[in-house]
Design a protein around this motif. Structure first.
Motif, PDB file in Angstrom:
ATOM      1  N   GLU A   1      61.197  54.305  18.610  1.00  0.00           N
ATOM      2  CA  GLU A   1      61.498  53.168  17.733  1.00  0.00           C
ATOM      3  C   GLU A   1      60.288  52.743  16.912  1.00  0.00           C
ATOM      4  N   LYS A   2      59.091  52.880  17.480  1.00  0.00           N
ATOM      5  CA  LYS A   2      57.867  52.432  16.816  1.00  0.00           C
ATOM      6  C   LYS A   2      57.187  53.521  15.991  1.00  0.00           C
ATOM      7  N   GLY A   3      57.803  54.710  15.919  1.00  0.00           N
ATOM      8  CA  GLY A   3      57.295  55.726  15.009  1.00  0.00           C
ATOM      9  C   GLY A   3      56.493  56.860  15.609  1.00  0.00           C
ATOM     10  N   PHE A   4      56.552  57.053  16.920  1.00  0.00           N
ATOM     11  CA  PHE A   4      55.846  58.177  17.533  1.00  0.00           C
ATOM     12  C   PHE A   4      56.496  59.475  17.060  1.00  0.00           C
ATOM     13  N   ARG A   5      55.713  60.344  16.400  1.00  0.00           N
ATOM     14  CA  ARG A   5      56.238  61.582  15.827  1.00  0.00           C
ATOM     15  C   ARG A   5      55.378  62.794  16.179  1.00  0.00           C
ATOM     16  N   GLU A   6      54.623  62.723  17.254  1.00  0.00           N
ATOM     17  CA  GLU A   6      53.737  63.821  17.639  1.00  0.00           C
ATOM     18  C   GLU A   6      54.534  64.943  18.316  1.00  0.00           C
ATOM     19  N   ASP A   7      54.032  66.164  18.178  1.00  0.00           N
ATOM     20  CA  ASP A   7      54.631  67.300  18.876  1.00  0.00           C
ATOM     21  C   ASP A   7      54.218  67.266  20.348  1.00  0.00           C
ATOM     22  N   VAL A   8      55.183  67.416  21.231  1.00  0.00           N
ATOM     23  CA  VAL A   8      54.937  67.421  22.672  1.00  0.00           C
ATOM     24  C   VAL A   8      55.770  68.534  23.317  1.00  0.00           C
ATOM     25  N   PHE A   9      55.479  68.826  24.574  1.00  0.00           N
ATOM     26  CA  PHE A   9      56.223  69.839  25.308  1.00  0.00           C
ATOM     27  C   PHE A   9      57.322  69.246  26.188  1.00  0.00           C
TER      28      PHE A   9
ATOM     29  N   THR B   1      59.536  72.233  27.576  1.00  0.00           N
ATOM     30  CA  THR B   1      59.526  73.549  26.944  1.00  0.00           C
ATOM     31  C   THR B   1      58.203  74.189  27.314  1.00  0.00           C
ATOM     32  N   TYR B   2      58.200  75.473  27.449  1.00  0.00           N
ATOM     33  CA  TYR B   2      56.971  76.159  27.840  1.00  0.00           C
ATOM     34  C   TYR B   2      56.395  76.997  26.704  1.00  0.00           C
ATOM     35  N   ASP B   3      57.203  77.267  25.705  1.00  0.00           N
ATOM     36  CA  ASP B   3      56.752  78.175  24.648  1.00  0.00           C
ATOM     37  C   ASP B   3      56.422  77.484  23.331  1.00  0.00           C
ATOM     38  N   TYR B   4      56.803  76.227  23.159  1.00  0.00           N
ATOM     39  CA  TYR B   4      56.486  75.542  21.904  1.00  0.00           C
ATOM     40  C   TYR B   4      56.534  74.032  22.101  1.00  0.00           C
ATOM     41  N   SER B   5      55.773  73.332  21.268  1.00  0.00           N
ATOM     42  CA  SER B   5      55.851  71.877  21.250  1.00  0.00           C
ATOM     43  C   SER B   5      56.636  71.480  20.007  1.00  0.00           C
ATOM     44  N   ASP B   6      57.204  70.289  20.044  1.00  0.00           N
ATOM     45  CA  ASP B   6      58.039  69.844  18.938  1.00  0.00           C
ATOM     46  C   ASP B   6      58.062  68.325  18.914  1.00  0.00           C
ATOM     47  N   ASN B   7      58.454  67.783  17.783  1.00  0.00           N
ATOM     48  CA  ASN B   7      58.715  66.354  17.668  1.00  0.00           C
ATOM     49  C   ASN B   7      60.186  66.150  18.039  1.00  0.00           C
TER      50      ASN B   7
END
Length: 129
Positions: A16-24, A41-47
């Motif tokens: 809601e507050k705008g966190f858009r970082e890629d994580v696993f 996920t083990y092979d890629y991070s994503d938003n």
């Protein structure tokens, strides 16, 4: 020792507050049980916050760093004889904003673990935005 990820409630607030970082790690709907479950996920991070049915689940330390570096909110964890408390100040100049000293659930008004205190501190910082 293991990495602590934010709770579902905190993940929703971050989205809601705008966190858009890629994580696993992320919360997704378990269609069998009908609950949101923590997945990885083990092979890629994503938003994962860009998806309607998911919530990114960063580690507590990544959420804390995001608040400090993008929202100018620094969360400090304080230890005393009764347990743990938190303090929130401006990251750029240390100006005190609020704290969670003597607001916790244990008999001394503190929290029993560093991680549960940090979780509450993150949520309180998000409420300030």
């Amino acid at each position: 020792m293991k990495e602590e990820f934010v709770t579902l409630e905190t993940a929703k607030m971050l989205k809601e507050k705008g966190f858009r970082e890629d994580v696993f790690t992320f919360y997704k709907l378990d269609y069998v049980e009908g609950n949101m479950i923590l997945s990885e996920t083990y092979d890629y991070s994503d938003n994962f916050n860009k998806k309607d049915d998911c919530f990114s689940a960063p580690s507590q330390s990544l959420a804390q760093k995001w608040l400090r570096e993008t929202k100018n909110l620094h969360i400090s964890i304080i230890r005393n004889a009764c347990g743990y408390g938190y303090d929130i100040c401006k990251a750029d100049n240390g100006t005190h904003i609020t704290d969670g000293i003597f607001k916790g659930p244990n008999d001394g008004g503190q929290w029993d673990t560093y991680e549960e205190t940090l979780e509450v501190g993150i949520q309180e910082a998000l409420k300030l935005m």
